[in-house]
Design a protein around this motif. Structure first.
Motif, mmCIF file in Angstrom:
data_model
loop_
_atom_site.group_PDB
_atom_site.id
_atom_site.type_symbol
_atom_site.label_atom_id
_atom_site.label_comp_id
_atom_site.label_asym_id
_atom_site.label_seq_id
_atom_site.Cartn_x
_atom_site.Cartn_y
_atom_site.Cartn_z
ATOM 1 N N TRP A 135 6.288 -2.150 -14.691
ATOM 2 C CA TRP A 135 7.601 -2.545 -13.285
ATOM 3 C C TRP A 135 7.561 -3.693 -12.560
ATOM 4 C CZ3 TRP A 135 3.430 0.911 -12.254
ATOM 5 C CH2 TRP A 135 2.650 -0.150 -11.012
ATOM 6 N N GLN A 174 -0.701 0.385 4.413
ATOM 7 C CA GLN A 174 -0.814 2.302 4.795
ATOM 8 C C GLN A 174 0.226 2.777 3.657
ATOM 9 O OE1 GLN A 174 1.543 1.533 8.571
ATOM 10 N NE2 GLN A 174 0.195 3.987 9.300
ATOM 11 N N ASP A 175 0.592 4.450 3.569
ATOM 12 C CA ASP A 175 1.098 5.087 3.466
ATOM 13 C C ASP A 175 2.337 5.318 3.798
ATOM 14 O OD1 ASP A 175 2.810 7.304 2.740
ATOM 15 O OD2 ASP A 175 0.813 8.603 2.549
ATOM 16 N N PHE A 176 3.751 4.781 3.556
ATOM 17 C CA PHE A 176 5.255 4.725 3.810
ATOM 18 C C PHE A 176 5.180 5.597 4.868
ATOM 19 C CE2 PHE A 176 9.705 6.112 3.717
ATOM 20 C CZ PHE A 176 10.254 4.712 4.017
ATOM 21 N N GLY A 198 6.552 -0.008 -0.568
ATOM 22 C CA GLY A 198 5.993 0.068 -1.623
ATOM 23 C C GLY A 198 6.111 -1.397 -2.232
ATOM 24 N N ALA A 199 5.251 -2.676 -1.799
ATOM 25 C CA ALA A 199 6.150 -4.111 -2.527
ATOM 26 C C ALA A 199 5.284 -4.357 -3.909
ATOM 27 C CB ALA A 199 5.703 -5.084 -0.558
ATOM 28 N N GLN A 234 13.215 -1.989 -3.961
ATOM 29 C CA GLN A 234 12.466 -2.664 -5.120
ATOM 30 C C GLN A 234 11.887 -1.337 -5.856
ATOM 31 O OE1 GLN A 234 13.716 -3.083 -7.957
ATOM 32 N NE2 GLN A 234 13.414 -5.836 -8.130
ATOM 33 N N THR A 235 12.609 -0.886 -6.650
ATOM 34 C CA THR A 235 10.811 0.378 -7.912
ATOM 35 C C THR A 235 10.490 0.968 -6.086
ATOM 36 O OG1 THR A 235 10.069 -2.057 -8.113
ATOM 37 C CG2 THR A 235 11.751 -0.275 -9.601
ATOM 38 N N PHE A 236 10.666 1.075 -5.573
ATOM 39 C CA PHE A 236 9.764 2.134 -4.986
ATOM 40 C C PHE A 236 10.131 3.631 -4.650
ATOM 41 C CE2 PHE A 236 8.062 4.316 -0.471
ATOM 42 C CZ PHE A 236 7.005 4.321 -1.227
ATOM 43 N N TRP A 257 -2.359 4.682 -8.184
ATOM 44 C CA TRP A 257 -1.378 3.227 -8.546
ATOM 45 C C TRP A 257 -2.798 2.113 -8.068
ATOM 46 C CZ3 TRP A 257 3.267 2.968 -9.112
ATOM 47 C CH2 TRP A 257 4.207 3.548 -8.912
ATOM 48 N N LEU A 301 4.001 -3.570 2.681
ATOM 49 C CA LEU A 301 3.996 -2.645 2.611
ATOM 50 C C LEU A 301 3.456 -1.713 1.778
ATOM 51 C CD1 LEU A 301 3.825 0.762 5.252
ATOM 52 C CD2 LEU A 301 4.451 1.182 2.532
ATOM 53 N N ASP A 302 2.527 -1.524 1.315
ATOM 54 C CA ASP A 302 2.177 -1.463 0.062
ATOM 55 C C ASP A 302 0.512 0.045 0.506
ATOM 56 O OD1 ASP A 302 2.923 -1.748 -2.790
ATOM 57 O OD2 ASP A 302 0.743 -0.347 -2.254
ATOM 58 N N ILE A 303 0.412 1.313 -0.649
ATOM 59 C CA ILE A 303 -0.742 1.769 -0.255
ATOM 60 C C ILE A 303 -1.611 1.518 -0.940
ATOM 61 C CG2 ILE A 303 -0.140 3.268 -1.894
ATOM 62 C CD1 ILE A 303 -0.962 6.001 -0.110
ATOM 63 N N THR A 304 -1.690 0.515 -1.949
ATOM 64 C CA THR A 304 -2.771 0.182 -2.725
ATOM 65 C C THR A 304 -3.179 -1.536 -2.068
ATOM 66 O OG1 THR A 304 -1.679 1.716 -4.255
ATOM 67 C CG2 THR A 304 -3.399 -0.014 -5.264
ATOM 68 N N TYR A 345 -2.799 -0.658 -11.013
ATOM 69 C CA TYR A 345 -3.580 -1.782 -10.443
ATOM 70 C C TYR A 345 -4.974 -3.148 -11.310
ATOM 71 C CZ TYR A 345 -0.011 -2.367 -8.088
ATOM 72 O OH TYR A 345 1.877 -2.887 -7.237
HETATM 73 C C1 LIG Z 1 6.477 1.440 -9.095
HETATM 74 S S1 LIG Z 1 5.535 0.242 -7.865
HETATM 75 C C2 LIG Z 1 6.785 -0.931 -7.876
HETATM 76 C C3 LIG Z 1 6.315 -2.544 -6.780
HETATM 77 C C4 LIG Z 1 6.854 -3.802 -6.583
HETATM 78 N N1 LIG Z 1 8.414 -3.187 -5.793
HETATM 79 C C5 LIG Z 1 7.601 -4.090 -7.727
HETATM 80 O O1 LIG Z 1 9.040 -3.944 -7.863
HETATM 81 O O2 LIG Z 1 7.399 -5.004 -8.434
HETATM 82 C C6 LIG Z 1 5.412 1.070 -6.795
HETATM 83 C C7 LIG Z 1 4.543 0.824 -5.524
HETATM 84 O O3 LIG Z 1 4.513 1.475 -4.733
HETATM 85 C C8 LIG Z 1 3.187 2.051 -3.545
HETATM 86 N N2 LIG Z 1 3.331 3.496 -3.315
HETATM 87 C C9 LIG Z 1 3.051 4.517 -3.406
HETATM 88 N N3 LIG Z 1 3.484 5.244 -2.893
HETATM 89 C C10 LIG Z 1 3.121 4.284 -1.826
HETATM 90 C C11 LIG Z 1 3.107 5.052 -0.486
HETATM 91 N N4 LIG Z 1 3.371 6.974 -0.387
HETATM 92 N N5 LIG Z 1 3.454 4.299 0.521
HETATM 93 C C12 LIG Z 1 3.487 2.895 0.205
HETATM 94 N N6 LIG Z 1 3.409 2.659 -0.924
HETATM 95 C C13 LIG Z 1 3.802 2.946 -2.297
HETATM 96 C C14 LIG Z 1 2.700 1.693 -5.048
HETATM 97 O O4 LIG Z 1 0.814 1.051 -4.546
HETATM 98 C C15 LIG Z 1 2.966 -0.066 -5.922
HETATM 99 O O5 LIG Z 1 2.078 -0.366 -5.468
#
Ligand SMILES: C[S@@+](CC[C@H](N)C(=O)[O-])C[C@H]1O[C@@H](n2cnc3c(N)ncnc32)[C@H](O)[C@@H]1O
Length: 193
Positions: free
Chosen positions: A19, A92-94, A46-47, A107-109, A8, A67-70, A12
């Protein structure tokens, strides 16, 4: 392909973020517009760049967590909302998250996770919701194959996955998707069982 933090981060870094709709999308804004209680504790896992977060914030919701891992997208949110206290941005990791929330917005998480994590996602969401907690948002509606992310799915799969943990209020094709996602999204609104 490993969908880990490095994956991820690289997306970025390359600004390869197809997405990102550029703003909160209509299925989500319509749902948010219907919320009356501005004190709800809300999580967006995964915001990403946090368009839904910003929409909530500007509507007066202040007990909200992105929350986001990145790190990069969280930094982008902070740049847009400099007055926002750091505690509302969780790096943090979700799957490691603890705490409890009244509402989780999807939303797309979900579609960005490896499909074998789906049962764990459903269990984890249930675990971190308060007793009357809700999960709402959008899931994709196209065949689940090995190609992704994003990974698809269909209504019957989502029923099988979520019904053990949630009372299903809404699980139906979105009527108000943005044009590029028209006929490819399912709106979900579940209550914790
Ligand atoms: C496809 S993107 C969607 C971002 C946002 N929701 C949007 O619609 O624009 C997925 C997001 O989830 C995050 N992500 C992926 N695996 C994750 C995890 N295990 N914990 C937290 N965030 C995570 C990624 O870093 C990325 O920002």
């Amino acid at each position: 392909m490993k969908l880990n933090k490095e994956f991820w981060k690289e997306k970025y870094r390359l600004e390869d973020t197809p997405w990102d709709a550029g703003s909160a999308t209509t299925p989500i804004t319509t749902f948010i517009d219907g919320l009356e209680d501005k004190n709800l504790k809300i999580l967006i896992p995964g915001a990403g760049n946090g368009h839904e977060f910003e929409y909530l914030y500007n509507k007066g919701f202040k007990n909200i967590y992105a929350l986001d891992i990145t790190e990069e997208p969280l930094v982008n949110i902070k740049r847009k909302l400099p007055e926002l206290p750091e505690k509302y941005l969780i790096l943090q990791d979700f799957f490691q998250l603890t705490g409890s929330f009244d509402l989780i917005l999807e939303q797309t998480f979900f579609c960005a996770l490896a499909p074998d994590l789906r049962p764990l996602y459903a269990k984890k969401i249930n675990e971190i919701l308060t007793q009357k907690g809700q999960l709402a948002g959008v899931l994709f509606d196209f065949p689940l194959t090995e190609s992704g992310p994003p990974y698809g799915g269909d209504i019957s799969e989502y029923i099988r996955l979520f019904e053990p943990f949630f009372k299903i209020k809404t699980l139906e094709r979105c009527y108000n998707s943005i044009k590029p996602r028209k006929d490819k999204e399912i709106f979900i609104h579940f209550y914790k069982k």
